[in-house]
Design a protein around this motif. Structure first.
Motif, PDB file in Angstrom:
ATOM      1  N   TYR A   1     105.701  26.686  -4.685  1.00 39.19           N
ATOM      2  CA  TYR A   1     104.334  27.139  -4.954  1.00 39.19           C
ATOM      3  C   TYR A   1     103.450  27.015  -3.714  1.00 39.19           C
ATOM      4  N   LEU A   2     103.507  25.886  -3.019  1.00 36.28           N
ATOM      5  CA  LEU A   2     102.665  25.681  -1.846  1.00 36.28           C
ATOM      6  C   LEU A   2     102.955  26.712  -0.763  1.00 36.28           C
ATOM      7  N   ASN A   3     104.208  27.109  -0.629  1.00 37.83           N
ATOM      8  CA  ASN A   3     104.561  28.091   0.394  1.00 37.83           C
ATOM      9  C   ASN A   3     104.079  29.496   0.056  1.00 37.83           C
ATOM     10  N   THR A   4     103.559  29.684  -1.150  1.00 30.59           N
ATOM     11  CA  THR A   4     102.933  30.964  -1.508  1.00 30.59           C
ATOM     12  C   THR A   4     101.427  30.802  -1.708  1.00 30.59           C
ATOM     13  N   SER A   5     100.907  29.629  -1.438  1.00 31.26           N
ATOM     14  CA  SER A   5      99.493  29.329  -1.703  1.00 31.26           C
ATOM     15  C   SER A   5      98.800  28.790  -0.461  1.00 31.26           C
ATOM     16  N   GLY A   6      99.098  29.404   0.675  1.00 32.70           N
ATOM     17  CA  GLY A   6      98.442  29.004   1.910  1.00 32.70           C
ATOM     18  C   GLY A   6      99.337  28.296   2.886  1.00 32.70           C
ATOM     19  N   GLY A   7     100.489  27.821   2.430  1.00 34.95           N
ATOM     20  CA  GLY A   7     101.394  27.095   3.306  1.00 34.95           C
ATOM     21  C   GLY A   7     102.582  27.927   3.726  1.00 34.95           C
ATOM     22  N   SER A   8     103.346  27.409   4.681  1.00 34.52           N
ATOM     23  CA  SER A   8     104.606  28.027   5.086  1.00 34.52           C
ATOM     24  C   SER A   8     105.437  26.945   5.762  1.00 34.52           C
ATOM     25  N   GLY A   9     106.733  27.009   5.560  1.00 35.56           N
ATOM     26  CA  GLY A   9     107.614  26.031   6.181  1.00 35.56           C
ATOM     27  C   GLY A   9     107.560  24.653   5.561  1.00 35.56           C
ATOM     28  N   ILE A  10     106.910  24.515   4.401  1.00 35.27           N
ATOM     29  CA  ILE A  10     106.866  23.226   3.709  1.00 35.27           C
ATOM     30  C   ILE A  10     108.210  22.996   3.029  1.00 35.27           C
ATOM     31  N   THR A  11     108.730  21.782   3.139  1.00 33.46           N
ATOM     32  CA  THR A  11     110.015  21.419   2.547  1.00 33.46           C
ATOM     33  C   THR A  11     109.798  20.312   1.511  1.00 33.46           C
ATOM     34  N   PRO A  12     110.750  20.121   0.584  1.00 32.85           N
ATOM     35  CA  PRO A  12     110.552  19.130  -0.472  1.00 32.85           C
ATOM     36  C   PRO A  12     110.286  17.721   0.027  1.00 32.85           C
ATOM     37  N   ASP A  13     110.830  17.346   1.193  1.00 30.21           N
ATOM     38  CA  ASP A  13     110.577  15.991   1.687  1.00 30.21           C
ATOM     39  C   ASP A  13     109.162  15.831   2.249  1.00 30.21           C
ATOM     40  N   MET A  14     108.391  16.924   2.247  1.00 30.58           N
ATOM     41  CA  MET A  14     106.984  16.880   2.663  1.00 30.58           C
ATOM     42  C   MET A  14     106.039  16.839   1.465  1.00 30.58           C
ATOM     43  N   VAL A  15     106.583  16.758   0.265  1.00 31.34           N
ATOM     44  CA  VAL A  15     105.765  16.845  -0.957  1.00 31.34           C
ATOM     45  C   VAL A  15     105.875  15.554  -1.749  1.00 31.34           C
ATOM     46  N   TRP A  16     104.748  15.113  -2.252  1.00 26.81           N
ATOM     47  CA  TRP A  16     104.685  13.924  -3.108  1.00 26.81           C
ATOM     48  C   TRP A  16     103.766  14.227  -4.276  1.00 26.81           C
ATOM     49  N   ALA A  17     103.990  13.597  -5.420  1.00 22.84           N
ATOM     50  CA  ALA A  17     103.158  13.835  -6.595  1.00 22.84           C
ATOM     51  C   ALA A  17     102.888  12.530  -7.328  1.00 22.84           C
ATOM     52  N   ALA A  18     101.825  12.534  -8.109  1.00 20.70           N
ATOM     53  CA  ALA A  18     101.450  11.353  -8.897  1.00 20.70           C
ATOM     54  C   ALA A  18     100.600  11.803 -10.073  1.00 20.70           C
ATOM     55  N   ASN A  19     100.090  10.837 -10.815  1.00 24.94           N
ATOM     56  CA  ASN A  19      99.331  11.126 -12.033  1.00 24.94           C
ATOM     57  C   ASN A  19      97.906  11.531 -11.677  1.00 24.94           C
ATOM     58  N   GLY A  20      97.737  12.786 -11.332  1.00 25.14           N
ATOM     59  CA  GLY A  20      96.457  13.306 -10.896  1.00 25.14           C
ATOM     60  C   GLY A  20      96.242  13.039  -9.414  1.00 25.14           C
TER      61      GLY A  20
ATOM     62  N   THR B   1      88.746  32.406   3.397  1.00 25.61           N
ATOM     63  CA  THR B   1      88.629  30.966   3.627  1.00 25.61           C
ATOM     64  C   THR B   1      90.036  30.375   3.668  1.00 25.61           C
ATOM     65  N   PRO B   2      90.492  29.891   4.821  1.00 19.87           N
ATOM     66  CA  PRO B   2      91.881  29.440   4.941  1.00 19.87           C
ATOM     67  C   PRO B   2      92.110  28.080   4.285  1.00 19.87           C
ATOM     68  N   SER B   3      93.369  27.791   3.998  1.00 17.46           N
ATOM     69  CA  SER B   3      93.764  26.477   3.505  1.00 17.46           C
ATOM     70  C   SER B   3      94.208  25.615   4.671  1.00 17.46           C
ATOM     71  N   ALA B   4      93.962  24.325   4.573  1.00 15.43           N
ATOM     72  CA  ALA B   4      94.444  23.390   5.599  1.00 15.43           C
ATOM     73  C   ALA B   4      95.957  23.314   5.623  1.00 15.43           C
ATOM     74  N   LEU B   5      96.626  23.829   4.595  1.00 22.06           N
ATOM     75  CA  LEU B   5      98.088  23.873   4.606  1.00 22.06           C
ATOM     76  C   LEU B   5      98.603  24.607   5.843  1.00 22.06           C
ATOM     77  N   GLU B   6      97.826  25.567   6.337  1.00 21.60           N
ATOM     78  CA  GLU B   6      98.244  26.342   7.502  1.00 21.60           C
ATOM     79  C   GLU B   6      98.362  25.484   8.760  1.00 21.60           C
TER      80      GLU B   6
END
Length: 378
Positions: free
Chosen positions: A78-97, A213-218
């Motif tokens: 999702y992030l790679n279609t929402s302003g990001g590119s080249g993001i890999t799973p080891d760059m992603v973290w999630a939590a309760n909100g 308005t760009p995303s900082a993901l870039e």
């Protein structure tokens, strides 16, 4: 029994818990105070979520995948279609909100003898994250139009040498987005001293940003100390599920593992988020409608003579009122709940459905006329 029972930390005594005012729908049928998406999941999305949760339920005797591998893969896509590119799973973290994401970042990178820094007015939970992790809180100031004075911001970072810089974009409660040069300048400043600091760009409302308005993901590939946080609470209409996430250098994600609680994301939460991501196109389908309604609200408020902050979020900050509480109460008396927050004299309204915004406009006009509530000179 001691009169000071319970033995609460001294700096927490007398503090009221965080929370927006809550009223029943009977008291305030139009609720525009906590920036929720007014359009809930479709029957098809809700059915898929229910099916996924049902499947997870048969194995709730077992702990969930503590690395939530499947969910990280879906968030990466999702992030790679929402302003990001080249993001890999080891760059992603999630939590309760995204609240827990932020708290984990302060637990890992803040603490005694360290500084967390932002620029007011900004999200009122930030100083609470700092307080709860025994991190010194420093707040610089924004310009009159709520933008950042980049030179002054850079000087403050170099002076205070924070371990964590918190930069919401769009900013809450003003709706103001950061230009890429601001993110770059502060990342470079925070990397210029030892041991350096991380710069957290909080994009909780990122999907609502205006075209262009760009995303900082870039910028993730350019700055190893940059963290971009997102949430499924707003654009995904999933506030009740409590799923926030971030994208950052893998070393930052690894550091968070040190402070995370065991199995912090339940199997039910993971199943819910995965099902919602399968319906991303549909759930995000009303974002454009909310953008249109937001922009129309900004225009209308200005036509009424109010001062309004430009917004890239799903809310609008407007004012200025000599007695903002009286305006807020007048709206509540007419069945419309908004938020009394931000700088003195300002109010914030979340963007709702067309009918809800029509009710807000009518209530505001009636409140101002009935009570002769004058606007404060700018």
């Amino acid at each position: 029994m001691s009169s000071s029972f319970p033995p609460l930390r001294d700096e927490l005594r007398g503090i009221e818990p965080y929370g927006a005012p809550q009223l029943s729908h009977e008291a305030a049928p139009v609720q525009l105070n906590v920036n929720e998406n007014p359009y809930g999941p479709s029957p098809a999305a809700a059915a898929d979520i229910a099916r996924a949760v049902g499947e997870a339920a048969v194995s709730l005797n077992r702990y969930p995948d503590r690395e939530f591998v499947e969910l990280r893969g879906a968030l990466t896509a999702y992030l790679n279609t929402s302003g990001g590119s080249g993001i890999t799973p080891d760059m992603v973290w999630a939590a309760n909100g995204s609240n827990e994401v932020m708290l984990q970042l302060l637990q890992a990178f803040g603490g005694p003898g360290r500084v967390a820094l932002s620029f007011a007015p900004t999200y009122s939970m930030y100083p609470e994250y700092a307080r709860d992790t025994l991190t010194e809180w420093v707040a610089g100031h924004r310009a009159d139009d709520f933008s950042l004075d980049l030179d002054a911001a850079r000087e403050l970072v170099l002076e205070r040498r924070p371990s964590v810089v918190l930069l919401p974009s769009p900013n809450n409660p003003t709706g103001t987005a950061l230009p890429p040069e601001a993110v770059t300048m502060l990342c470079e400043a925070a990397a210029s001293y030892e041991p350096g600091g991380i710069v957290v760009v909080d994009e909780a409302y990122g999907e609502f940003r205006r075209a262009g308005t760009p995303s900082a993901l870039e910028l993730l590939g350019e700055h190893r100390n940059l963290v971009v946080t997102r949430t499924m609470s707003k654009a995904f209409a999933l506030a009740g599920a409590r799923l926030g996430y971030l994208a950052a250098d893998p070393a930052i994600c690894d550091a968070i593992r040190v402070v995370r609680l065991p199995y912090h994301l339940s199997a039910v939460t993971q199943a819910t988020a995965l099902a919602a991501l399968r319906h991303a196109e549909e759930l995000l389908g009303r974002v454009d409608d909310l953008r249109v309604e937001r922009d129309a609200t900004v225009v209308w408020l200005r036509e009424q003579g109010h001062e309004v902050a430009d917004s890239d979020a799903n809310f609008v900050l407007f004012g200025r009122f000599a007695d903002r509480h009286a305006v807020w109460q007048g709206l509540v008396d007419r069945g419309v709940l908004i938020r009394e927050t931000g700088p003195d004299g300002w109010l914030r309204v979340s963007i709702g459905t067309a009918d809800e915004m029509a009710a807000f406009r009518a209530a505001l006009i009636d409140t101002m006329e009935t009570h002769d509530l004058t606007k404060e000179p700018a």
